[in-house]
Design an enzyme around this catalytic site. Structure first.
Site, PDB file in Angstrom:
ATOM      1  N   SER A  17      93.188  88.216 103.128  1.00  0.00           N
ATOM      2  CA  SER A  17      93.399  87.534 104.569  1.00  0.00           C
ATOM      3  C   SER A  17      92.002  87.566 105.114  1.00  0.00           C
ATOM      4  CB  SER A  17      94.227  88.595 105.381  1.00  0.00           C
ATOM      5  OG  SER A  17      95.545  88.826 104.812  1.00  0.00           O
ATOM      6  N   HIS A  53      95.416  81.725  99.027  1.00  0.00           N
ATOM      7  CA  HIS A  53      95.825  82.519 100.493  1.00  0.00           C
ATOM      8  C   HIS A  53      97.300  82.195 100.696  1.00  0.00           C
ATOM      9  CE1 HIS A  53      95.730  83.785 104.646  1.00  0.00           C
ATOM     10  NE2 HIS A  53      95.809  84.923 104.009  1.00  0.00           N
ATOM     11  N   GLU A  99      96.237  78.174 101.553  1.00  0.00           N
ATOM     12  CA  GLU A  99      94.689  77.964 101.700  1.00  0.00           C
ATOM     13  C   GLU A  99      94.340  78.161 100.284  1.00  0.00           C
ATOM     14  OE1 GLU A  99      94.105  78.806 106.239  1.00  0.00           O
ATOM     15  OE2 GLU A  99      94.211  80.627 104.781  1.00  0.00           O
ATOM     16  N   ASN A 135      94.176  82.359 109.475  1.00  0.00           N
ATOM     17  CA  ASN A 135      93.813  83.756 110.019  1.00  0.00           C
ATOM     18  C   ASN A 135      92.978  83.714 111.206  1.00  0.00           C
ATOM     19  OD1 ASN A 135      96.055  84.793 109.018  1.00  0.00           O
ATOM     20  ND2 ASN A 135      94.825  85.813 107.259  1.00  0.00           N
TER      21      ASN A 135
HETATM   22  C1  LIG Z   1      98.024  87.710 107.875  1.00  0.00           C
HETATM   23  C2  LIG Z   1      98.107  86.864 106.696  1.00  0.00           C
HETATM   24  O1  LIG Z   1      96.880  86.853 105.885  1.00  0.00           O
HETATM   25  C3  LIG Z   1      98.859  85.413 106.840  1.00  0.00           C
HETATM   26  C4  LIG Z   1      99.975  85.298 107.251  1.00  0.00           C
HETATM   27  O2  LIG Z   1     101.023  85.463 106.343  1.00  0.00           O
HETATM   28  S1  LIG Z   1     100.374  85.259 108.690  1.00  0.00           S
HETATM   29  C5  LIG Z   1     102.095  85.269 108.687  1.00  0.00           C
HETATM   30  C6  LIG Z   1     102.658  83.874 108.618  1.00  0.00           C
HETATM   31  N1  LIG Z   1     104.141  83.620 108.816  1.00  0.00           N
HETATM   32  C7  LIG Z   1     104.703  83.203 109.937  1.00  0.00           C
HETATM   33  O3  LIG Z   1     104.321  83.098 110.958  1.00  0.00           O
HETATM   34  C8  LIG Z   1     106.135  83.575 109.962  1.00  0.00           C
HETATM   35  C9  LIG Z   1     106.602  83.154 111.339  1.00  0.00           C
HETATM   36  N2  LIG Z   1     108.320  83.173 111.147  1.00  0.00           N
HETATM   37  C10 LIG Z   1     108.928  82.234 110.698  1.00  0.00           C
HETATM   38  O4  LIG Z   1     108.664  81.285 110.009  1.00  0.00           O
HETATM   39  C11 LIG Z   1     110.424  82.736 110.550  1.00  0.00           C
HETATM   40  O5  LIG Z   1     110.894  83.415 111.485  1.00  0.00           O
HETATM   41  C12 LIG Z   1     110.693  83.100 109.129  1.00  0.00           C
HETATM   42  C13 LIG Z   1     110.805  82.019 107.987  1.00  0.00           C
HETATM   43  C14 LIG Z   1     110.271  84.282 108.807  1.00  0.00           C
HETATM   44  C15 LIG Z   1     112.483  83.406 109.428  1.00  0.00           C
HETATM   45  O6  LIG Z   1     113.255  82.629 110.005  1.00  0.00           O
HETATM   46  P1  LIG Z   1     114.267  82.868 111.127  1.00  0.00           P
HETATM   47  O7  LIG Z   1     114.992  81.598 111.317  1.00  0.00           O
HETATM   48  O8  LIG Z   1     113.484  83.830 112.185  1.00  0.00           O
HETATM   49  O9  LIG Z   1     115.113  84.001 110.492  1.00  0.00           O
HETATM   50  P2  LIG Z   1     116.301  83.772 109.425  1.00  0.00           P
HETATM   51  O10 LIG Z   1     117.603  82.977 109.875  1.00  0.00           O
HETATM   52  O11 LIG Z   1     116.639  85.094 108.771  1.00  0.00           O
HETATM   53  O12 LIG Z   1     115.783  82.981 107.998  1.00  0.00           O
HETATM   54  C16 LIG Z   1     115.644  81.589 108.172  1.00  0.00           C
HETATM   55  C17 LIG Z   1     115.693  81.168 106.918  1.00  0.00           C
HETATM   56  O13 LIG Z   1     114.770  81.477 105.992  1.00  0.00           O
HETATM   57  C18 LIG Z   1     115.341  82.178 104.946  1.00  0.00           C
HETATM   58  N3  LIG Z   1     114.426  83.115 104.694  1.00  0.00           N
HETATM   59  C19 LIG Z   1     113.690  84.113 105.501  1.00  0.00           C
HETATM   60  N4  LIG Z   1     113.132  84.826 104.845  1.00  0.00           N
HETATM   61  C20 LIG Z   1     113.180  84.801 103.519  1.00  0.00           C
HETATM   62  C21 LIG Z   1     112.879  85.433 102.103  1.00  0.00           C
HETATM   63  N5  LIG Z   1     112.079  86.622 102.306  1.00  0.00           N
HETATM   64  N6  LIG Z   1     113.400  85.029 101.080  1.00  0.00           N
HETATM   65  C22 LIG Z   1     114.222  83.918 100.917  1.00  0.00           C
HETATM   66  N7  LIG Z   1     114.602  83.366 101.986  1.00  0.00           N
HETATM   67  C23 LIG Z   1     114.064  83.904 103.279  1.00  0.00           C
HETATM   68  C24 LIG Z   1     116.799  82.721 105.254  1.00  0.00           C
HETATM   69  O14 LIG Z   1     117.492  82.884 104.154  1.00  0.00           O
HETATM   70  C25 LIG Z   1     117.148  81.337 106.287  1.00  0.00           C
HETATM   71  O15 LIG Z   1     117.694  80.474 105.523  1.00  0.00           O
HETATM   72  P3  LIG Z   1     118.779  79.399 106.183  1.00  0.00           P
HETATM   73  O16 LIG Z   1     118.324  79.319 107.581  1.00  0.00           O
HETATM   74  O17 LIG Z   1     118.849  78.219 105.513  1.00  0.00           O
HETATM   75  O18 LIG Z   1     120.034  80.392 106.267  1.00  0.00           O
HETATM   76  N1  LIG Z   2     101.048  90.778 104.827  1.00  0.00           N
HETATM   77  C1  LIG Z   2     100.858  89.652 105.056  1.00  0.00           C
HETATM   78  O1  LIG Z   2     101.298  88.944 105.770  1.00  0.00           O
HETATM   79  C2  LIG Z   2      99.692  88.887 104.342  1.00  0.00           C
HETATM   80  C3  LIG Z   2      99.529  87.378 104.142  1.00  0.00           C
HETATM   81  C4  LIG Z   2      98.765  86.977 103.291  1.00  0.00           C
HETATM   82  C5  LIG Z   2      97.863  87.608 102.840  1.00  0.00           C
HETATM   83  N2  LIG Z   2      97.807  89.041 102.724  1.00  0.00           N
HETATM   84  C6  LIG Z   2      96.734  89.791 101.780  1.00  0.00           C
HETATM   85  O2  LIG Z   2      97.376  90.266 100.646  1.00  0.00           O
HETATM   86  C7  LIG Z   2      97.306  91.229 100.244  1.00  0.00           C
HETATM   87  C8  LIG Z   2      98.460  92.398 100.192  1.00  0.00           C
HETATM   88  O3  LIG Z   2      98.976  92.457 101.299  1.00  0.00           O
HETATM   89  P1  LIG Z   2     100.386  92.925 101.522  1.00  0.00           P
HETATM   90  O4  LIG Z   2     100.773  92.584 103.032  1.00  0.00           O
HETATM   91  O5  LIG Z   2     101.304  92.639 100.462  1.00  0.00           O
HETATM   92  O6  LIG Z   2     100.290  94.379 101.069  1.00  0.00           O
HETATM   93  P2  LIG Z   2     101.198  95.647 100.814  1.00  0.00           P
HETATM   94  O7  LIG Z   2     100.690  96.846 101.440  1.00  0.00           O
HETATM   95  O8  LIG Z   2     102.621  95.301 101.241  1.00  0.00           O
HETATM   96  O9  LIG Z   2     101.063  95.509  99.311  1.00  0.00           O
HETATM   97  C9  LIG Z   2      99.934  96.042  98.393  1.00  0.00           C
HETATM   98  C10 LIG Z   2     100.553  96.336  97.157  1.00  0.00           C
HETATM   99  O10 LIG Z   2      99.171  96.632  96.375  1.00  0.00           O
HETATM  100  C11 LIG Z   2      99.434  97.763  95.723  1.00  0.00           C
HETATM  101  N3  LIG Z   2      98.149  98.311  95.150  1.00  0.00           N
HETATM  102  C12 LIG Z   2      96.976  98.874  96.083  1.00  0.00           C
HETATM  103  N4  LIG Z   2      95.951  99.191  94.975  1.00  0.00           N
HETATM  104  C13 LIG Z   2      96.521  98.698  93.858  1.00  0.00           C
HETATM  105  C14 LIG Z   2      95.758  98.495  92.712  1.00  0.00           C
HETATM  106  N5  LIG Z   2      94.378  98.987  92.613  1.00  0.00           N
HETATM  107  N6  LIG Z   2      96.275  97.994  91.442  1.00  0.00           N
HETATM  108  C15 LIG Z   2      97.740  97.559  91.789  1.00  0.00           C
HETATM  109  N7  LIG Z   2      98.274  97.718  92.813  1.00  0.00           N
HETATM  110  C16 LIG Z   2      97.715  98.061  93.785  1.00  0.00           C
HETATM  111  C17 LIG Z   2     100.082  98.846  96.554  1.00  0.00           C
HETATM  112  O11 LIG Z   2     100.847  99.901  95.890  1.00  0.00           O
HETATM  113  C18 LIG Z   2     101.039  97.940  97.282  1.00  0.00           C
HETATM  114  O12 LIG Z   2     102.278  97.836  96.698  1.00  0.00           O
HETATM  115  C19 LIG Z   2      95.850  92.006 101.276  1.00  0.00           C
HETATM  116  O13 LIG Z   2      94.703  91.593 100.861  1.00  0.00           O
HETATM  117  C20 LIG Z   2      96.439  91.336 102.557  1.00  0.00           C
HETATM  118  O14 LIG Z   2      95.354  91.124 103.393  1.00  0.00           O
HETATM  119  C21 LIG Z   2      98.963  89.784 103.322  1.00  0.00           C
END
Ligand SMILES: C[C@H](O)CC(=O)SCCNC(=O)CCNC(=O)[C@H](O)C(C)(C)COP(=O)(O)OP(=O)(O)OC[C@H]1O[C@@H](n2cnc3c(N)ncnc32)[C@H](O)[C@@H]1OP(=O)(O)O
Ligand SMILES: NC(=O)c1ccc[n+]([C@@H]2O[C@H](COP(=O)([O-])OP(=O)(O)OC[C@H]3O[C@@H](n4cnc5c(N)ncnc54)[C@H](O)[C@@H]3O)[C@@H](O)[C@H]2O)c1
Length: 309
Positions: free
Chosen positions: A144, A165, A177, A215
């Protein structure tokens, strides 16, 4: 004309070769992200090995993948639910699991790493895999916030190393990404773009800069929300409602922090703060630190800013 045809066939077969090149994928880390990436890769016909540190964790990952596929199948086969089970089983057949990364990478085209957000741990993993994987294997990190170049520096394949990503939840979020580090070759970068498209995702090209695109904007925003709450300027519930109804975000910042994982969010902000301590956007948050110290990591542990069922 014959030359043009030969050229055309050659270009077709080389792009087909590029596609065929990534068929077998090893995903390291079966947590939130790794399980989602494995699910999407298997759903798009790739052969997937999912690796984690214990059988118990892998069982939990497999359960998560199955329940996510059930949600997909419920929608896709609403008219014919009996076909849904066959759909799920066909995809699950494409996934195997292992606790021994070095032994399974021997036949893989691409390694996608999604383990803990810690530079040293990622470097150790890739350093070991570099010795075990074939020449042609591409390495990618789902980090991330860490520089791809720093992670790649533990290997001798800088040209075959890039960033992929994904976003949480991987089955729903369309963006990937694709990160070109200074050492990443154009061929590797193109393969990663092709692979992202083969997963049905929309890739965007990123430079190897902190937080890439999403991010760099999203994490300071979420931390600003925590600071606003710490100053007593709004309850977390009101801030979440405000951002959903006032800015059209699907989740408020506290809901999203819980969804991403508070440990992962802390790793990101601490890493950036260490590198740029004067930037107020990267300042640590006492409240976030307290919750992480208490093991309240968000949805994945049942409690973070909120309690989850
Ligand atoms: C930090 C990292 O590096 C980077 C990141 O990842 S940052 C995080 C980025 N993600 C976001 O910003 C997520 C923001 N949230 C969302 O987009 C929405 O809330 C969400 C898609 C997660 C869920 O949607 P929401 O309408 O709130 O809930 P919900 O009704 O349960 O789900 C909507 C649909 O998605 C589907 N869904 C949600 N999660 C799912 C999953 N894990 N697997 C399969 N389907 C899923 C549901 O089945 C549902 O389908 P439908 O509307 O056709 O019945
Ligand atoms: N959580 C998010 O929304 C998100 C979104 C994009 C990217 N990421 C990035 O993805 C990576 C994983 O995040 P996450 O949220 O899935 O974390 P998580 O804690 O849910 O899962 C990490 C997994 O890695 C396993 N693990 C740790 N060390 C290991 C090793 N040496 N060999 C094999 N497995 C090992 C752990 O047991 C765990 O199951 C991080 O780099 C995070 O920054 C996270």
């Amino acid at each position: 004309m014959a030359f043009v045809t030969r050229q055309f066939i050659r270009s077709l077969s080389s792009s087909a070769a590029l596609h065929a090149a990534i068929k077998h994928v090893t995903i390291i880390g079966g947590g939130l992200m790794g399980a989602g990436i494995a699910q999407v890769a298997a759903s798009t016909g790739h052969s997937v090995v999912l690796v984690d540190t214990s059988e118990d964790i892998l069982k939990k990952s497999a359960k998560g993948i199955e329940s996510s596929l059930k949600r997909v199948a419920k929608k896709k086969f609403a008219e014919k639910p009996e076909d849904g089970e066959a759909f799920i089983q066909k995809i699950l057949k494409n996934i195997s699991t292992s606790t021994d990364a070095a032994s399974v990478v021997q036949g893989t085209d691409l390694v996608v790493e999604a383990i803990v957000e810690n530079l040293k741990v990622k470097q150790d993993l890739f350093g070991a895999l570099d010795k075990a994987a074939p020449e042609h294997t591409i390495f990618a990190s789902n980090t991330s916030s860490l520089p791809i170049a720093d992670i790649a520096s533990s290997t001798a394949r800088l040209d075959r190393f890039g960033g992929l990503h994904f976003f949480n939840p991987v089955p729903m979020m369309k963006l990937v990404e694709v990160i070109k580090a200074p050492g990443t070759s154009q061929q590797t970068f193109d393969s990663l773009l092709e692979f992202s498209k083969a997963l049905g995702k929309h890739p965007v090209s990123c430079k190897d800069t902190p937080g890439f695109i999403v991010n760099r904007l999203l994490v300071p925003y979420m931390l600003e929300a925590v600071r606003l709450h710490e100053r007593g300027h709004g309850s977390k519930e009101d801030i979440d409602v405000a951002m959903k109804l006032g800015a059209g975000y699907p989740m408020g910042p506290f809901e999203l922090l819980d969804y991403v994982g508070l440990d992962t969010s802390k790793f990101i902000i601490d890493g950036w703060h260490e590198k740029d301590p004067d930037n107020p956007l990267f300042a640590p948050s006492p409240l976030l630190n307290k919750l992480v110290a208490e093991g309240k990591l968000g949805k994945k542990t049942g409690e973070g800013f909120y309690k989850h069922k």
